[in-house]
Design a protein around this motif. Structure first.
Motif, PDB file in Angstrom:
ATOM      1  N   VAL A  97       0.859  -1.180   0.000  1.00  0.00           N
ATOM      2  CA  VAL A  97       0.000   0.000   0.000  1.00  0.00           C
ATOM      3  C   VAL A  97       0.894   1.227   0.000  1.00  0.00           C
ATOM      4  CG1 VAL A  97      -1.775   1.324   1.187  1.00  0.00           C
ATOM      5  CG2 VAL A  97      -1.847  -1.181   1.240  1.00  0.00           C
ATOM      6  N   TYR A  98       0.762   2.043  -1.036  1.00  0.00           N
ATOM      7  CA  TYR A  98       1.484   3.303  -1.129  1.00  0.00           C
ATOM      8  C   TYR A  98       0.592   4.426  -0.615  1.00  0.00           C
ATOM      9  CZ  TYR A  98       4.782   1.057  -4.413  1.00  0.00           C
ATOM     10  OH  TYR A  98       5.722   0.242  -4.998  1.00  0.00           O
ATOM     11  N   VAL A 122      -3.053   2.335  -3.815  1.00  0.00           N
ATOM     12  CA  VAL A 122      -2.509   3.681  -3.683  1.00  0.00           C
ATOM     13  C   VAL A 122      -3.546   4.524  -2.957  1.00  0.00           C
ATOM     14  CG1 VAL A 122      -1.590   5.696  -4.877  1.00  0.00           C
ATOM     15  CG2 VAL A 122      -1.260   3.412  -5.859  1.00  0.00           C
ATOM     16  N   VAL A 123      -3.122   5.164  -1.874  1.00  0.00           N
ATOM     17  CA  VAL A 123      -4.046   5.885  -0.998  1.00  0.00           C
ATOM     18  C   VAL A 123      -3.560   7.313  -0.808  1.00  0.00           C
ATOM     19  CG1 VAL A 123      -4.916   5.998   1.376  1.00  0.00           C
ATOM     20  CG2 VAL A 123      -4.770   3.799   0.210  1.00  0.00           C
ATOM     21  N   ASN A 131      -4.656   8.036  11.985  1.00  0.00           N
ATOM     22  CA  ASN A 131      -5.931   7.313  12.043  1.00  0.00           C
ATOM     23  C   ASN A 131      -6.652   7.339  10.707  1.00  0.00           C
ATOM     24  OD1 ASN A 131      -7.896   5.858  13.783  1.00  0.00           O
ATOM     25  ND2 ASN A 131      -9.224   7.568  13.245  1.00  0.00           N
ATOM     26  N   ASN A 132      -6.551   8.458   9.982  1.00  0.00           N
ATOM     27  CA  ASN A 132      -7.196   8.542   8.668  1.00  0.00           C
ATOM     28  C   ASN A 132      -6.602   7.534   7.695  1.00  0.00           C
ATOM     29  OD1 ASN A 132      -8.648  10.640   9.745  1.00  0.00           O
ATOM     30  ND2 ASN A 132      -7.699  12.249   8.515  1.00  0.00           N
ATOM     31  N   PRO A 137     -10.276   2.204   3.903  1.00  0.00           N
ATOM     32  CA  PRO A 137     -10.620   0.837   3.488  1.00  0.00           C
ATOM     33  C   PRO A 137      -9.507   0.124   2.718  1.00  0.00           C
ATOM     34  CG  PRO A 137     -12.471   2.301   3.118  1.00  0.00           C
ATOM     35  CD  PRO A 137     -11.322   3.171   3.525  1.00  0.00           C
ATOM     36  N   ASP A 138      -8.760   0.865   1.871  1.00  0.00           N
ATOM     37  CA  ASP A 138      -7.700   0.232   1.094  1.00  0.00           C
ATOM     38  C   ASP A 138      -6.450  -0.036   1.922  1.00  0.00           C
ATOM     39  OD1 ASP A 138      -9.065  -0.063  -1.243  1.00  0.00           O
ATOM     40  OD2 ASP A 138      -8.382   1.828  -2.123  1.00  0.00           O
ATOM     41  N   VAL A 139      -6.448   0.401   3.154  1.00  0.00           N
ATOM     42  CA  VAL A 139      -5.379   0.059   4.093  1.00  0.00           C
ATOM     43  C   VAL A 139      -5.891  -0.986   5.079  1.00  0.00           C
ATOM     44  CG1 VAL A 139      -3.791   0.929   5.868  1.00  0.00           C
ATOM     45  CG2 VAL A 139      -4.328   2.347   3.871  1.00  0.00           C
ATOM     46  N   ARG A 140      -7.020  -0.684   5.701  1.00  0.00           N
ATOM     47  CA  ARG A 140      -7.571  -1.564   6.741  1.00  0.00           C
ATOM     48  C   ARG A 140      -7.942  -2.933   6.194  1.00  0.00           C
ATOM     49  NH1 ARG A 140     -11.932   1.117   7.751  1.00  0.00           N
ATOM     50  NH2 ARG A 140     -13.322  -0.300   6.619  1.00  0.00           N
ATOM     51  N   ASN A 141      -8.559  -2.977   5.016  1.00  0.00           N
ATOM     52  CA  ASN A 141      -9.090  -4.247   4.505  1.00  0.00           C
ATOM     53  C   ASN A 141      -8.130  -4.983   3.575  1.00  0.00           C
ATOM     54  OD1 ASN A 141     -11.487  -3.628   5.864  1.00  0.00           O
ATOM     55  ND2 ASN A 141     -12.357  -2.578   4.086  1.00  0.00           N
ATOM     56  N   PHE A 142      -7.163  -4.282   3.029  1.00  0.00           N
ATOM     57  CA  PHE A 142      -6.258  -4.900   2.066  1.00  0.00           C
ATOM     58  C   PHE A 142      -5.118  -5.645   2.743  1.00  0.00           C
ATOM     59  CE2 PHE A 142      -2.807  -4.531  -1.216  1.00  0.00           C
ATOM     60  CZ  PHE A 142      -3.413  -5.327  -2.170  1.00  0.00           C
ATOM     61  N   LEU A 143      -4.691  -5.149   3.918  1.00  0.00           N
ATOM     62  CA  LEU A 143      -3.601  -5.775   4.658  1.00  0.00           C
ATOM     63  C   LEU A 143      -4.158  -6.664   5.758  1.00  0.00           C
ATOM     64  CD1 LEU A 143      -1.210  -2.691   5.006  1.00  0.00           C
ATOM     65  CD2 LEU A 143      -1.115  -4.518   3.287  1.00  0.00           C
TER      66      LEU A 143
END
Length: 269
Positions: A97-98, A122-123, A131-132, A137-143
């Motif tokens: 995740v970038y 990419v976020v 916290n943001n 979702p692309d951080v919390r759910n992808f990893l």
């Protein structure tokens, strides 16, 4: 013609940290304001561009270490513009995740990685608001947060001031990681006593980007690794962290950059 929404946050007349960095690496995604800032720095600070290149080499060596250590997930905060030797290319079996706050970085990375969506995200995110990022979702759910993650904060924290709570920010990120995760940091320093003119030049050129460098001595950089077991050789000049023969060939004191990797201990999780 209507402009894409992401372009609204771009300020061409204001230099960007990511674009200046990319320019020093030979990149082409920059504006006149970035080129003017880079030229002013190159004219007065002879070791700045070599330091940028050594920072990139440190990143690549650290990612190879993570890969060899079995890490299969990487969260790269402050990734910068895509260039040769990207993290996902080195860690070719890892989910990556970038994260960056520059809209041009996010746009170009998404365009480049359009065919890599099975293992790369990419976020848009600002490191000053952990916290943001962590709840995106692309951080919390992808990893997979129960498994080790390699957290990269390379060339980032010297743009986060003590007033911003730099050490607390790093602690928030570390607290989200499972035991056995790794923290990778490179950080600029004035420990090598650069001429005052060099310091002033760099500060003057970065100030319009709203990201003036905030250099730290070694003992303050070491505090970021609290609760970690340092990987040998510890926190050292970035050129001396597991060198592989690829370098600018300059003495360490001319590369004002520390680099280190720490493994998060289970007893502090």
């Amino acid at each position: 013609m209507t402009q894409p929404p992401w372009t609204e946050a771009i300020k061409p007349h204001q230099p960007s940290v990511a674009r200046i960095y990319d320019l020093f690496l030979g990149g082409k995604d920059n504006f006149a304001s970035d080129r003017a800032a880079a030229e002013a720095i190159k004219e007065k600070v002879p070791y700045f561009q070599p330091t940028v290149r050594e920072n990139r080499r440190f990143l690549q060596r650290a990612v190879r270490f993570l890969t060899d250590a079995g890490v299969r997930q990487i969260l790269d905060i402050g990734t910068g513009l895509p260039t040769a030797g990207n993290v996902h290319e080195i860690a070719s079996q890892a989910r990556v995740v970038y994260v960056d706050y520059d809209p041009i970085v996010v746009h170009h990375a998404n365009a480049l990685l359009a065919t890599e969506t099975d293992r790369v995200r990419v976020v848009a995110g600002d490191a000053r608001w952990p916290n943001n990022i962590l709840t995106h979702p692309d951080v919390r759910n992808f990893l997979e947060w129960r498994e080790p993650i390699g957290l990269l904060m390379v060339g980032l924290l010297h743009f986060v001031t003590d007033d911003d709570g730099a050490h607390d920010i790093v602690e928030q990120f570390k607290a989200a990681l499972a035991p056995g995760s790794y923290l990778v940091i490179s950080h600029g320093t004035y420990d090598y006593n650069p001429p005052a003119e060099w310091v002033q030049t760099v500060q003057d050129q970065y100030r319009p980007s709203n990201a003036e460098p905030f250099m730290r001595p070694k003992e303050q950089v070491e505090l970021f690794f609290a609760g970690c077991d340092m990987v040998e050789p510890g926190l050292v000049n970035a050129t001396q962290w597991r060198p592989d023969g690829e370098s600018e060939g300059l003495p360490p004191e001319q590369i004002a950059l520390y680099g280190g990797v720490g493994r998060i201990r289970a007893d502090v999780w």
